[in-house]
Design an enzyme around this catalytic site. Sequence first.
Site, PDB file in Angstrom:
ATOM      1  N   GLY A  56      37.746  37.452  34.887  1.00 57.70           N
ATOM      2  CA  GLY A  56      38.669  36.333  34.703  1.00 57.70           C
ATOM      3  C   GLY A  56      39.184  36.176  33.285  1.00 57.70           C
ATOM      4  N   HIS A  72      44.760  42.713  32.591  1.00 58.59           N
ATOM      5  CA  HIS A  72      44.385  42.422  33.986  1.00 58.59           C
ATOM      6  C   HIS A  72      45.612  42.490  34.896  1.00 58.59           C
ATOM      7  CE1 HIS A  72      41.087  40.002  31.898  1.00 58.59           C
ATOM      8  NE2 HIS A  72      40.407  40.805  32.676  1.00 58.59           N
TER       9      HIS A  72
END
Length: 286
Positions: A31, A37
């Site tokens: 996260g 990402h």
Amino acid sequence: MDIVRAIPEMRAWSRRRKAVGETVALVPTMGYFHQGHLALMQAARRHARRVVVSLFVNPAQFGPAEDLERYPSDHDRDRRMAAAAGVDCLFVPAVDAMYPEGHQTRIDVRELSLGLCGAARPGHFQGVATVVAKLFNIVQPDTALFGQKDFQQLQVIRRMAVDLDFPVEIVGHPTVREPDGLAMSSRNTYLDARERGTAQCLFEALELARRLCASGERSCGRIALAVERFLLSRPGVRIGYIFLGDPGRLIPVREVTGPTLLALAVWIGGTRLIDNVLLEPGPAGH
Ligand code: AMP
């Protein structure tokens, strides 16, 4: 975008997709998303019909003195970014669901886990391999994507997938960088303004090595020394390791005769950053 928290629900989600002939790609993350990402999520779309992103800060891969408690987190922002990237399912399991009382099995990819980051972080890659194996069993992906920024992690996962016969294609994705070359990382948020300026030195050191190689330098000892001198000329920098070696087996080599991994771990103040490059031999005769 579906948000799934329970393991049986995640399994059922994937089973439904596969029942109608759809393929599934998995992007495991901890996260606090950044462009690195997002690049993995976008690449995942090119590999499979459906994209699952797992968001799990895995306690098993943090040592007792590491940053588990302060690891950055913003689930609302992550949810928005994943949805905008076209992710189909965000899997956010709870720690006690992943590691219920009594759990004790660990996956040990022995030799690949010993050097580089594994030397300073005992148990780290056991934690990584174990959680990724669990995610593979839960999500049952056809493909899983990992960043080359964490090069050793990628090799550990590749080995595990082969050794344990996971029917998953492992895809490595190039490192996404800030404009000044710093590899994007959730941990970059730990840097203050001065440290952030200094952190550019990792990329500059990799570039220095690349230039040396391109001009014909083949001695890993001399390249390592040049990189070390360069890094230590920067204020507040401590070196974790400078590794030059075989990218597949992660063992040191003396000469750059083929593609050679240069991997760095560097402390900037209290923050440990890593980066790497594949060096190619330049013209012989240096
Ligand atoms: P993390 O959330 O830091 O565990 O990272 C999740 C995945 O994103 C891992 O496969 C990382 O290697 C990958 N990743 C992290 N930073 C980058 C980056 N700057 N470029 C490409 N991939 C990255």
